[in-house]
Design an enzyme around this catalytic site. Sequence first.
Site, PDB file in Angstrom:
ATOM      1  N   ALA A  12       0.824  -1.215   0.000  1.00 45.45           N
ATOM      2  CA  ALA A  12       0.000   0.000   0.000  1.00 45.45           C
ATOM      3  C   ALA A  12       0.856   1.263   0.000  1.00 45.45           C
ATOM      4  CB  ALA A  12      -0.925  -0.007   1.217  1.00 45.45           C
ATOM      5  N   ARG A 104       5.107 -11.871  -2.850  1.00 46.45           N
ATOM      6  CA  ARG A 104       4.974 -10.542  -2.245  1.00 46.45           C
ATOM      7  C   ARG A 104       6.319  -9.830  -2.137  1.00 46.45           C
ATOM      8  NH1 ARG A 104       6.020  -7.934   2.246  1.00 46.45           N
ATOM      9  NH2 ARG A 104       4.648  -6.239   2.921  1.00 46.45           N
ATOM     10  N   TYR A 216      -0.242 -22.543  -6.433  1.00 50.27           N
ATOM     11  CA  TYR A 216       0.127 -21.997  -7.744  1.00 50.27           C
ATOM     12  C   TYR A 216       1.637 -21.800  -7.797  1.00 50.27           C
ATOM     13  CZ  TYR A 216      -0.627 -17.559  -5.124  1.00 50.27           C
ATOM     14  OH  TYR A 216      -0.635 -16.554  -4.184  1.00 50.27           O
ATOM     15  N   ASP A 297      -4.348  -2.353   4.279  1.00 50.30           N
ATOM     16  CA  ASP A 297      -4.893  -3.063   5.444  1.00 50.30           C
ATOM     17  C   ASP A 297      -5.215  -2.111   6.599  1.00 50.30           C
ATOM     18  OD1 ASP A 297      -4.687  -5.436   4.111  1.00 50.30           O
ATOM     19  OD2 ASP A 297      -3.299  -6.394   5.508  1.00 50.30           O
TER      20      ASP A 297
HETATM   21  C1  LIG Z   1      -2.811 -15.972   3.699  1.00 49.67           C
HETATM   22  C2  LIG Z   1      -2.926 -14.679   2.963  1.00 49.67           C
HETATM   23  C3  LIG Z   1      -3.060 -14.686   1.577  1.00 49.67           C
HETATM   24  C4  LIG Z   1      -3.224 -13.492   0.874  1.00 49.67           C
HETATM   25  N1  LIG Z   1      -3.374 -13.537  -0.481  1.00 49.67           N
HETATM   26  C5  LIG Z   1      -3.609 -12.391  -1.153  1.00 49.67           C
HETATM   27  C6  LIG Z   1      -3.766 -12.421  -2.575  1.00 49.67           C
HETATM   28  O1  LIG Z   1      -3.695 -13.475  -3.198  1.00 49.67           O
HETATM   29  N2  LIG Z   1      -4.013 -11.258  -3.220  1.00 49.67           N
HETATM   30  C7  LIG Z   1      -4.107 -10.057  -2.557  1.00 49.67           C
HETATM   31  O2  LIG Z   1      -4.347  -9.028  -3.194  1.00 49.67           O
HETATM   32  N3  LIG Z   1      -3.929  -9.997  -1.208  1.00 49.67           N
HETATM   33  C8  LIG Z   1      -3.678 -11.129  -0.505  1.00 49.67           C
HETATM   34  N4  LIG Z   1      -3.471 -11.082   0.842  1.00 49.67           N
HETATM   35  C9  LIG Z   1      -3.550  -9.783   1.542  1.00 49.67           C
HETATM   36  C10 LIG Z   1      -2.313  -8.951   1.379  1.00 49.67           C
HETATM   37  O3  LIG Z   1      -1.150  -9.672   1.692  1.00 49.67           O
HETATM   38  C11 LIG Z   1      -2.407  -7.708   2.264  1.00 49.67           C
HETATM   39  O4  LIG Z   1      -3.703  -7.163   2.212  1.00 49.67           O
HETATM   40  C12 LIG Z   1      -1.441  -6.626   1.810  1.00 49.67           C
HETATM   41  O5  LIG Z   1      -0.131  -7.145   1.727  1.00 49.67           O
HETATM   42  C13 LIG Z   1      -1.504  -5.446   2.766  1.00 49.67           C
HETATM   43  O6  LIG Z   1      -0.530  -4.510   2.408  1.00 49.67           O
HETATM   44  P1  LIG Z   1      -0.328  -3.202   3.299  1.00 49.67           P
HETATM   45  O7  LIG Z   1       0.808  -2.475   2.662  1.00 49.67           O
HETATM   46  O8  LIG Z   1      -1.619  -2.498   3.485  1.00 49.67           O
HETATM   47  O9  LIG Z   1       0.064  -3.730   4.737  1.00 49.67           O
HETATM   48  P2  LIG Z   1       1.380  -4.480   5.238  1.00 49.67           P
HETATM   49  O10 LIG Z   1       1.865  -5.462   4.239  1.00 49.67           O
HETATM   50  O11 LIG Z   1       1.067  -4.966   6.606  1.00 49.67           O
HETATM   51  O12 LIG Z   1       2.456  -3.328   5.308  1.00 49.67           O
HETATM   52  C14 LIG Z   1       2.464  -2.381   6.352  1.00 49.67           C
HETATM   53  C15 LIG Z   1       3.885  -1.867   6.497  1.00 49.67           C
HETATM   54  O13 LIG Z   1       3.892  -0.821   7.449  1.00 49.67           O
HETATM   55  C16 LIG Z   1       4.977  -1.007   8.344  1.00 49.67           C
HETATM   56  N5  LIG Z   1       4.591  -0.350   9.586  1.00 49.67           N
HETATM   57  C17 LIG Z   1       3.676  -0.767  10.499  1.00 49.67           C
HETATM   58  N6  LIG Z   1       3.569   0.142  11.476  1.00 49.67           N
HETATM   59  C18 LIG Z   1       4.424   1.140  11.180  1.00 49.67           C
HETATM   60  C19 LIG Z   1       4.741   2.385  11.810  1.00 49.67           C
HETATM   61  N7  LIG Z   1       4.151   2.773  12.977  1.00 49.67           N
HETATM   62  N8  LIG Z   1       5.680   3.203  11.239  1.00 49.67           N
HETATM   63  C20 LIG Z   1       6.273   2.826  10.053  1.00 49.67           C
HETATM   64  N9  LIG Z   1       6.010   1.654   9.420  1.00 49.67           N
HETATM   65  C21 LIG Z   1       5.082   0.843   9.974  1.00 49.67           C
HETATM   66  C22 LIG Z   1       5.142  -2.517   8.451  1.00 49.67           C
HETATM   67  O14 LIG Z   1       6.442  -2.867   8.860  1.00 49.67           O
HETATM   68  C23 LIG Z   1       4.840  -2.932   7.010  1.00 49.67           C
HETATM   69  O15 LIG Z   1       6.003  -2.923   6.206  1.00 49.67           O
HETATM   70  C24 LIG Z   1      -3.263 -12.259   1.575  1.00 49.67           C
HETATM   71  C25 LIG Z   1      -3.092 -12.235   2.959  1.00 49.67           C
HETATM   72  C26 LIG Z   1      -2.917 -13.445   3.656  1.00 49.67           C
HETATM   73  C27 LIG Z   1      -2.744 -13.405   5.145  1.00 49.67           C
END
Ligand SMILES: Cc1cc2nc3c(=O)[nH]c(=O)nc-3n(C[C@H](O)[C@H](O)[C@H](O)COP(=O)(O)OP(=O)(O)OC[C@H]3O[C@@H](n4cnc5c(N)ncnc54)[C@H](O)[C@@H]3O)c2cc1C
Length: 391
Positions: A12, A104, A216, A297
């Site tokens: 994100a 990922r 996959y 997320d």
């Molecule tokens: C089993 C499983 C299968 C999945 N399969 C899929 C799929 O096939 N397709 C799909 O689209 N999605 C899938 N997802 C969902 C997907 O992995 C997540 O929704 C997505 O990676 C979220 O990304 P994000 O950047 O929002 O959050 P995150 O990946 O959690 O990244 C948040 C980042 O913020 C950092 N952070 C946290 N707090 C702080 C702070 N206070 N200060 C600075 N940095 C901070 C963390 O270290 C992290 O790097 C799956 C999830 C799971 C559990």
Amino acid sequence: MRRALIAGAGIAGLTSALALAKAGIGSIVFERAAAWEEFGAGLQLSPNATRVLRALGALDSIAELATRPRAIHILRGRDDTPLCVLDLTRAQSRWGAPYLVVHRADLQRRLAELCAREPSIEIRLGQELVGYGANAEKVKATFKRGLISLSEDGDLLIGADGLRSKVLEKLGDGQPPAFSGRVAFRATLSTDALGAAMRAPVVTLRLGPNAHLVQYPLREGAYLNLVAVIESGWRGETPSQPWDGEADRPALTRAFAAWSAHARDLIALPQSWRAWPLYTRPPLPCYAAGRVALVGDAAHPMVPFLAQGAAQAIEDAGALAHHLGGQPDVAAALAAYSATRAPRAARVQQEALAQTKIYHMSGPMALARDLTMRLAGPERLLKRYDWLYGA
Ligand SMILES: Cc1cc2nc3c(=O)[nH]c(=O)nc-3n(C[C@H](O)[C@H](O)[C@H](O)COP(=O)(O)OP(=O)(O)OC[C@H]3O[C@@H](n4cnc5c(N)ncnc54)[C@H](O)[C@@H]3O)c2cc1C
């Protein structure tokens, strides 16, 4: 040039930085982790996400690291009876963009490389957002690097800090995420010693009572990605972190004990599994307050039954840049972003949750589901995804 402060360099945060750069807005991305980690496993990237990546000029570069599956095979877990084959070779013509699967870590690394090519983006690893304040003119965020406290001013703050978002916590909105009663076990293993069938560019989904199993290939078939989701009474302490799934291996083996020999072989294959408790939170009505907004997320955690968490994060990034690019009033742009994104992502969250019941049916309900799937045929099933993939 306007400047965004982005907390979190996951999918994100990095996609948001890239999208904002394309819209003429610079960013500093603060990431708590001190280094890029081989974190996570495979992700399916559906056409609604790849369309945004293409608009950002990132798709070709990401596709180099990804696999383009030609179909999704849905099987009955008990005996591998085929229930349906969804043809993905027509993704481009049906939904206007390809369907990909990618690790990922590869996606995150490539997004970070693309960000590094943008002079207006700076990524700071090892800096954790600990607080912020905002007024009508600017935001001021405080970060921690080890024992050192740092602050930075910006025109807006984007909370891309995942499930346990500090930014959301400070906004004072939303309930804490709740355990969904399901745990996903993930493993990525080399296909060197496995048959050619394991390298075929196909997503296989097996459905069964209280569980499902997805497989996959990744990295041109060099690796096999496995995701096994089971119902679980788990009550752990470190909810958003994966843990070594070995301790729970008996539970995993038990959940698939009555499945096809092939499914049981797949469960037995990995030397180690990592376990991810799956969390949900009721949809937030709004993703923005003044100069602060949420993406990914942090805004809309969801169970992965529609494989949409990262895809929705990528949609957020595209929408954020779209609204900010043409609107000098940051708060108005973020309100418009929220008005576009919150209803759609809420629908995805809810449909993913509804899917948990369908995937894990047992007894007569499962029989009815399987019959419906076989009678409906692939076209009717594909149609059910048009609102999601074609938007
Ligand atoms: C089993 C499983 C299968 C999945 N399969 C899929 C799929 O096939 N397709 C799909 O689209 N999605 C899938 N997802 C969902 C997907 O992995 C997540 O929704 C997505 O990676 C979220 O990304 P994000 O950047 O929002 O959050 P995150 O990946 O959690 O990244 C948040 C980042 O913020 C950092 N952070 C946290 N707090 C702080 C702070 N206070 N200060 C600075 N940095 C901070 C963390 O270290 C992290 O790097 C799956 C999830 C799971 C559990």
